[in-house]
Design a protein around this motif. Structure first.
Motif, PDB file in Angstrom:
ATOM      1  N   CYS A 125       0.847  -1.192   0.000  1.00  0.00           N
ATOM      2  CA  CYS A 125       0.000   0.000   0.000  1.00  0.00           C
ATOM      3  C   CYS A 125       0.882   1.241   0.000  1.00  0.00           C
ATOM      4  N   LEU A 173      -4.190  -2.585   6.282  1.00  0.00           N
ATOM      5  CA  LEU A 173      -4.445  -3.472   5.150  1.00  0.00           C
ATOM      6  C   LEU A 173      -5.623  -4.367   5.489  1.00  0.00           C
ATOM      7  N   CYS A 199      -6.708  -1.021   1.065  1.00  0.00           N
ATOM      8  CA  CYS A 199      -5.796  -0.318   1.970  1.00  0.00           C
ATOM      9  C   CYS A 199      -6.542   0.895   2.510  1.00  0.00           C
TER      10      CYS A 199
END
Length: 533
Positions: free
Chosen positions: A133, A148, A186
Motif C-alpha cells: 500500500c 491493510l 488499503c
C-alpha cells in the motif's frame, strides 16, 4: 563557538528571559486558546489579553495572515486565515516590560492518495502473495496509520512515517471456493480523537484475487420450447461452480449463428442472456447451443426449439393526453384466433377485439390500461401484453384531507405544516395571513411561536385555474403566573392592614370605656353626703 559570536546572543537570551517573567505589579500576558488544531487552509480567532493596569501595547507575532477583528482596554482578538502549516503564534504586551505567551497551532489534512498496488492477474491456489500500500500526504503524521484489509478484516496496522509511506505485509492465502474473488484494500486512519476531533478514514479501491476452477458439470440452457416468429425472446444459460466466475466467457448460438449475449456474474456462477428475434426463414425446429469457456476449456449444451407466429396485440387510446371531462376511447385488438382482455372492461365473450369509453377525470391521471392477448399453441397457453398510460390535465385541488383547515399547536413544539395541492400541471401553493400578508412556512420543521397564529388564505394556482382555502393556525401557551402572585400578595397585605386596624380600634374602645367608668365613680363620690362626727 568563537567568543565574538557568543557575546551578541547573550543579551538577546537575557531579554527573552526577562520578557517571559512577570513585569511590575505581576502583569502577565495570556493567549486563548493555548492549543488548537484546524484543517489546512482554515482560519481561527486568537484572543490576546494582559493583566497590566497601565496603558500598554498588545499584539500578536506570527508569520501567518492575521487581522484584528475586535479589541478592548486590555485585550485584542486576531483572526488567522489560510493556515497551511503548524505554527506557534506569540501574544506580547509592553507594560514597562514586555511579556509574552505562545500557543500551539496544529494543521491537519487528509492523504491525497491511498493506493493498493496491483495483485497478480492469476494467483495459484495455496501460494502466498504480497499486499503493498502507498500513501501520499496527510498530517499530523504521528496520528496517521495504514491498515491493510481483506474485506472488513484487518490484516495489518502500521504507522505511516515518511512521505510517501509504503507498508508491505505478506499474508498467507489458501485460494479455494470459499474465498473466491476476495476483496483486498488499503485504508488510512487519521486519528484525531485525542485532540477533540474524530477518526478520519480514506480507503483505496479494492482489488480481487483471481484463480481458476472449471467444474465437470454441463451448462443449463433455459429457453422456451415454442417461440413466436417476428418477436424477441430471451435465452439464458447458467453454469455453477466457477472460480472466478467473472472470467468465464459464454457463447450462445442459434442454428450455428452466434447471438449477441450479456453475461452476469455472481458468487461462483455465470448467467448469459440473449434477446433473439426469430424471422420467418427460421420457422420450424432449430438447434440452440450454449458454450462456456474458462482457462482454455469448454463446457457445451444443446437443445432444440420450435418457432411459430404470434403477433403482439395492439392497444390504443384515442388521445394519450386530454383535459378533464374529455371522452376517451380505449381499444385492444389482436389477430384472428387470439382472445384479448382489457383492464377496465368486465369479462365478456372471447374475441380478438375489445373496447370501451370513459369520461376522463382527475382520478384517471396516470391511469394504466392493460391489453392481454392469449393464444393456445400445442397445449401451451401463451400471453402477450401491451400497456398504455392516460394523462389528464385538470385544475388545482386543495381539500381537507391534504390541507386541514384547522391546526392547534403548543408554543415551542417542533411542528411541520403540511398542505399539499394537487393538479396537472402541478400548481404553485402559497399561504398568506389575513391582515398583514405574512407568509406561512409549509413543509419546514421548526419550533412554534405564538406570532405565527392567525387565519391564512392558501391559494393554489396553475395555468388551469386557481383555488383557495382558509387555514386557521392556533398556538396555545402557558399563562404568566405573575398576576396571580401579585393578587395573592395584595390580599395578604390587605389582610394585615385590616387586622392591625381592628386591634387598634379595639384598644381605643377599651381605654374609652375604662375612662368613662372612672369618671362615673368620681362623680358618685362627690355626690355622697359626709358622715357627721
Amino acid at each position: 563557538m568563537a567568543p565574538g559570536t557568543a557575546c551578541p546572543a547573550l543579551p538577546a537570551l537575557l531579554a527573552l528571559i526577562g520578557a517571559l517573567l512577570p513585569g511590575p505589579g505581576g502583569a502577565q500576558t495570556s493567549v486563548h486558546p493555548p492549543e488548537a488544531i484546524i484543517p489546512r487552509g482554515g482560519s481561527m480567532q486568537v484572543n490576546c489579553s494582559t493583566s497590566c493596569d497601565q496603558p500598554s501595547t498588545l499584539g500578536l507575532e506570527t508569520q501567518l495572515t492575521k487581522k484584528e477583528v475586535a479589541h478592548g482596554a486590555n485585550w485584542k482578538v486576531f483572526e488567522l486565515s489560510d493556515v497551511q502549516e503548524d505554527s506557534h503564534p506569540i501574544c506580547f504586551a509592553n507594560c514597562d516590560k514586555q511579556t509574552m505567551a505562545s500557543m500551539s497551532l496544529t494543521v491537519y489534512w487528509f492523504p491525497e492518495r491511498v493506493e493498493l498496488l496491483p495483485l497478480p492477474r492469476w494467483q495459484p491456489v495455496g501460494e502466498n502473495f504480497t499486499l503493498r500500500c502507498q500513501v501520499a500526504g496527510g498530517t499530523p503524521r504521528d496520528s496517521l496509520f495504514v491498515v491493510l484489509l481483506r474485506g472488513e478484516e484487518e490484516l495489518s496496522r502500521q504507522p505511516a512515517p515518511g512521505e510517501p509511506a509504503e507498508v508491505e505485509v505478506t499474508v498467507p492465502v489458501l485460494a479455494g471456493r470459499d474465498d473466491h474473488l476476495a476483496n483486498f484494500s488499503c485504508r488510512t486512519d487519521l486519528d484525531l480523537r485525542p485532540r477533540g476531533l474524530g477518526l478520519f478514514q480514506n480507503i483505496s479501491a479494492p482489488r480481487q484475487l483471481r484463480t481458476f476452477v472449471l467444474p465437470e458439470i454441463l451448462p443449463c440452457l433455459g429457453t422456451p420450447r415454442i417461440i413466436e416468429v417476428g418477436t424477441q425472446w430471451a435465452v439464458n444459460c447458467t453454469l455453477d461452480g466457477l472460480f472466478p466466475a467473472a472470467e468465464a466467457k459464454v457463447s450462445l448460438m442459434l442454428a450455428e449463428q452466434k447471438l449477441d449475449s450479456t453475461s452476469l456474474y455472481s458468487k461462483d456462477s455465470v448467467l448469459a442472456t440473449a434477446n433473439v428475434k426469430a424471422n420467418a426463414a427460421q420457422e420450424g425446429t432449430q438447434e440452440l447451443a450454449c458454450v462456456v469457456t474458462l482457462g482454455g476449456q469448454d463446457r457445451i449444451w444443446k437443445e432444440d426449439v420450435t418457432l411459430y407466429s404470434f403477433p403482439p396485440p395492439s392497444l390504443t387510446l384515442s388521445e394519450p393526453e386530454v383535459s378533464e371531462g374529455t371522452v376517451v376511447t380505449v381499444e385492444c385488438e389482436a389477430q384472428a384466433g387470439v382472445v384479448v382482455s382489457l383492464s377496465g372492461l368486465p369479462p365478456g365473450h372471447p374475441a380478438p377485439r375489445a373496447q370501451f369509453q370513459l369520461n376522463a377525470s382527475a382520478a384517471d391521471h396516470r391511469r394504466s390500461f392493460l391489453c392481454s392477448a392469449a393464444l393456445d399453441v400445442a397445449g401451451h397457453l401463451l400471453h402477450k401484453n401491451q400497456t398504455r398510460e392516460l394523462r389528464v390535465l385538470y385544475g388545482p385541488r386543495l381539500d381537507q384531507r391534504d390541507c386541514p383547515g384547522n391546526w392547534t399547536w403548543k408554543e415551542g413544539s417542533q411542528q411541520t405544516l403540511r398542505c399539499q395541492a394537487w393538479g396537472n400541471p402541478a400548481p404553485e401553493l402559497k399561504c398568506h395571513r389575513k391582515g398583514d400578508g405574512a407568509l406561512l412556512p409549509i413543509g419546514d420543521l421548526r419550533p412554534v411561536k405564538r406570532e405565527v397564529a392567525g387565519t391564512y388564505l392558501c391559494q393554489a394556482q396553475s395555468p388551469r385555474g386557481v383555488v383557495t382555502r382558509e387555514v386557521v393556525l392556533n398556538v396555545t401557551y402557558d399563562q404568566n403566573n405573575m398576576v396571580i402572585i401579585i393578587l395573592v400578595a395584595a390580599a395578604v397585605i390587605l389582610g394585615a392592614v385590616i387586622g392591625a386596624t381592628y386591634l387598634y380600634n379595639r384598644q381605643r374602645k377599651i381605654q374609652k370605656y375604662r375612662l368613662q367608668k372612672a369618671q362615673e365613680a368620681a362623680a358618685m363620690k362627690l355626690n355622697t353626703p359626709a358622715t357627721p362626727p
